[in-house]
Scaffold this active site. Sequence first.
Site, PDB file in Angstrom:
ATOM      1  N   CYS A   5       5.515  -6.315  40.018  1.00  0.00           N
ATOM      2  CA  CYS A   5       5.024  -5.555  41.183  1.00  0.00           C
ATOM      3  C   CYS A   5       3.534  -5.292  40.986  1.00  0.00           C
ATOM      4  O   CYS A   5       3.129  -4.613  40.034  1.00  0.00           O
ATOM      5  CB  CYS A   5       5.788  -4.241  41.359  1.00  0.00           C
ATOM      6  SG  CYS A   5       5.066  -3.194  42.659  1.00  0.00           S
ATOM      7  N   CYS A   8       2.615  -1.521  40.955  1.00  0.00           N
ATOM      8  CA  CYS A   8       3.045  -0.871  39.705  1.00  0.00           C
ATOM      9  C   CYS A   8       2.031  -1.176  38.609  1.00  0.00           C
ATOM     10  O   CYS A   8       1.652  -0.289  37.835  1.00  0.00           O
ATOM     11  CB  CYS A   8       4.430  -1.358  39.275  1.00  0.00           C
ATOM     12  SG  CYS A   8       5.819  -0.597  40.165  1.00  0.00           S
ATOM     13  N   ASP A  31      -9.078  -0.527  48.955  1.00  0.00           N
ATOM     14  CA  ASP A  31      -8.461  -1.805  49.311  1.00  0.00           C
ATOM     15  C   ASP A  31      -9.426  -2.950  48.990  1.00  0.00           C
ATOM     16  O   ASP A  31     -10.625  -2.863  49.243  1.00  0.00           O
ATOM     17  CB  ASP A  31      -8.104  -1.817  50.805  1.00  0.00           C
ATOM     18  CG  ASP A  31      -7.097  -2.903  51.147  1.00  0.00           C
ATOM     19  OD1 ASP A  31      -5.945  -2.579  51.461  1.00  0.00           O
ATOM     20  OD2 ASP A  31      -7.480  -4.105  51.079  1.00  0.00           O
ATOM     21  N   HIS A  47       8.045   3.232  41.391  1.00  0.00           N
ATOM     22  CA  HIS A  47       8.239   2.191  42.399  1.00  0.00           C
ATOM     23  C   HIS A  47       9.180   2.628  43.526  1.00  0.00           C
ATOM     24  O   HIS A  47      10.315   3.039  43.278  1.00  0.00           O
ATOM     25  CB  HIS A  47       8.791   0.910  41.762  1.00  0.00           C
ATOM     26  CG  HIS A  47       8.874  -0.220  42.746  1.00  0.00           C
ATOM     27  ND1 HIS A  47       7.785  -1.018  43.032  1.00  0.00           N
ATOM     28  CD2 HIS A  47       9.879  -0.627  43.554  1.00  0.00           C
ATOM     29  CE1 HIS A  47       8.137  -1.891  43.970  1.00  0.00           C
ATOM     30  NE2 HIS A  47       9.398  -1.672  44.308  1.00  0.00           N
ATOM     31  N   ASN A  86       2.862  -0.082  56.598  1.00  0.00           N
ATOM     32  CA  ASN A  86       3.586  -1.204  57.184  1.00  0.00           C
ATOM     33  C   ASN A  86       4.919  -1.371  56.463  1.00  0.00           C
ATOM     34  O   ASN A  86       4.979  -1.301  55.236  1.00  0.00           O
ATOM     35  CB  ASN A  86       2.753  -2.483  57.057  1.00  0.00           C
ATOM     36  CG  ASN A  86       1.419  -2.382  57.802  1.00  0.00           C
ATOM     37  OD1 ASN A  86       1.376  -1.859  58.906  1.00  0.00           O
ATOM     38  ND2 ASN A  86       0.352  -2.855  57.199  1.00  0.00           N
ATOM     39  N   GLY A  92       3.672  -6.428  58.974  1.00  0.00           N
ATOM     40  CA  GLY A  92       2.479  -6.766  58.200  1.00  0.00           C
ATOM     41  C   GLY A  92       2.498  -6.328  56.750  1.00  0.00           C
ATOM     42  O   GLY A  92       1.469  -6.359  56.081  1.00  0.00           O
ATOM     43  N   HIS A  97       5.532  -2.339  47.593  1.00  0.00           N
ATOM     44  CA  HIS A  97       5.475  -1.060  46.867  1.00  0.00           C
ATOM     45  C   HIS A  97       4.886  -0.095  47.872  1.00  0.00           C
ATOM     46  O   HIS A  97       3.786  -0.356  48.418  1.00  0.00           O
ATOM     47  CB  HIS A  97       4.600  -1.214  45.618  1.00  0.00           C
ATOM     48  CG  HIS A  97       4.457   0.035  44.784  1.00  0.00           C
ATOM     49  ND1 HIS A  97       4.784   0.075  43.432  1.00  0.00           N
ATOM     50  CD2 HIS A  97       4.005   1.271  45.096  1.00  0.00           C
ATOM     51  CE1 HIS A  97       4.543   1.290  42.961  1.00  0.00           C
ATOM     52  NE2 HIS A  97       4.061   2.038  43.955  1.00  0.00           N
ATOM     53  N   HIS A  99       2.926   2.125  50.180  1.00  0.00           N
ATOM     54  CA  HIS A  99       1.508   2.480  50.177  1.00  0.00           C
ATOM     55  C   HIS A  99       1.101   2.951  51.555  1.00  0.00           C
ATOM     56  O   HIS A  99       1.609   2.471  52.569  1.00  0.00           O
ATOM     57  CB  HIS A  99       0.625   1.313  49.725  1.00  0.00           C
ATOM     58  CG  HIS A  99       0.867   0.025  50.452  1.00  0.00           C
ATOM     59  ND1 HIS A  99       1.931  -0.793  50.180  1.00  0.00           N
ATOM     60  CD2 HIS A  99       0.174  -0.582  51.447  1.00  0.00           C
ATOM     61  CE1 HIS A  99       1.883  -1.855  50.974  1.00  0.00           C
ATOM     62  NE2 HIS A  99       0.840  -1.744  51.761  1.00  0.00           N
ATOM     63  N   HIS A 101      -2.185   3.236  53.886  1.00  0.00           N
ATOM     64  CA  HIS A 101      -3.582   2.867  54.120  1.00  0.00           C
ATOM     65  C   HIS A 101      -4.288   4.084  54.728  1.00  0.00           C
ATOM     66  O   HIS A 101      -3.746   4.709  55.652  1.00  0.00           O
ATOM     67  CB  HIS A 101      -3.688   1.745  55.156  1.00  0.00           C
ATOM     68  CG  HIS A 101      -3.059   0.448  54.763  1.00  0.00           C
ATOM     69  ND1 HIS A 101      -3.789  -0.632  54.310  1.00  0.00           N
ATOM     70  CD2 HIS A 101      -1.767   0.028  54.777  1.00  0.00           C
ATOM     71  CE1 HIS A 101      -2.980  -1.662  54.073  1.00  0.00           C
ATOM     72  NE2 HIS A 101      -1.746  -1.289  54.349  1.00  0.00           N
TER      73      HIS A 101
HETATM   74  P1  AMP Z   1       0.104  -4.346  53.381  1.00  0.00           P
HETATM   75  O1  AMP Z   1      -0.326  -5.692  53.873  1.00  0.00           O
HETATM   76  O2  AMP Z   1       0.269  -3.303  54.429  1.00  0.00           O
HETATM   77  O3  AMP Z   1       1.320  -4.465  52.473  1.00  0.00           O
HETATM   78  O4  AMP Z   1      -1.089  -3.809  52.489  1.00  0.00           O
HETATM   79  C1  AMP Z   1      -1.394  -4.333  51.239  1.00  0.00           C
HETATM   80  C2  AMP Z   1      -2.850  -4.115  51.023  1.00  0.00           C
HETATM   81  O5  AMP Z   1      -3.122  -4.294  49.637  1.00  0.00           O
HETATM   82  C3  AMP Z   1      -3.753  -5.084  51.776  1.00  0.00           C
HETATM   83  O6  AMP Z   1      -4.619  -4.344  52.631  1.00  0.00           O
HETATM   84  C4  AMP Z   1      -4.519  -5.801  50.669  1.00  0.00           C
HETATM   85  O7  AMP Z   1      -5.859  -6.070  50.999  1.00  0.00           O
HETATM   86  C5  AMP Z   1      -4.405  -4.817  49.521  1.00  0.00           C
HETATM   87  N1  AMP Z   1      -4.505  -5.395  48.192  1.00  0.00           N
HETATM   88  C6  AMP Z   1      -3.872  -6.494  47.714  1.00  0.00           C
HETATM   89  N2  AMP Z   1      -4.187  -6.706  46.419  1.00  0.00           N
HETATM   90  C7  AMP Z   1      -5.038  -5.688  46.072  1.00  0.00           C
HETATM   91  C8  AMP Z   1      -5.727  -5.350  44.876  1.00  0.00           C
HETATM   92  N3  AMP Z   1      -5.595  -6.080  43.748  1.00  0.00           N
HETATM   93  N4  AMP Z   1      -6.528  -4.258  44.877  1.00  0.00           N
HETATM   94  C9  AMP Z   1      -6.675  -3.531  46.002  1.00  0.00           C
HETATM   95  N5  AMP Z   1      -6.042  -3.789  47.166  1.00  0.00           N
HETATM   96  C10 AMP Z   1      -5.240  -4.858  47.199  1.00  0.00           C
END
Ligand code: AMP
Length: 113
Positions: A5, A8, A31, A47, A86, A92, A97, A99, A101
Amino acid sequence: MKNDCLFCAIAAGEIPSSKVYEDELCYAFYDIAPQAPVHFLVIPKDHIGSVAEVDGQNSAVVAHIFEVIARVARELGLESYRVVSNIGEQAGQSVHHLHFHVLSGRDMTWPPG
Ligand code: AMP
């Protein structure tokens, strides 16, 4: 911690990230592909796959995360911002995990695309 993950591993410090805030329950970081001038994510350290997996056993961390969002937004001087989570591929979700935004610093449209 769940094997394989990404978030994680970020919360555990195994993968580098740009930290905004951290405490024993949650971690906030910018992000990697910002969709607004300010765009950070807040995640529980334990998680949880998505909002769809929130239940009576783990929901306290969600309330805590919203307190953290309010505090961090205040500290960053954000007067207006959007909080988004999301759930599932069609909405989307790309990282499985939980989160939230936090987006700010530009005009937002409604409804979201
Ligand atoms: P979602 O698409 O809603 O699941 O959001 C996942 C978010 O994680 C996206 O906006 C990605 O740009 C962001 N993301 C993916 N990998 C990383 C990373 N290593 N560091 C920071 N953000 C990330």
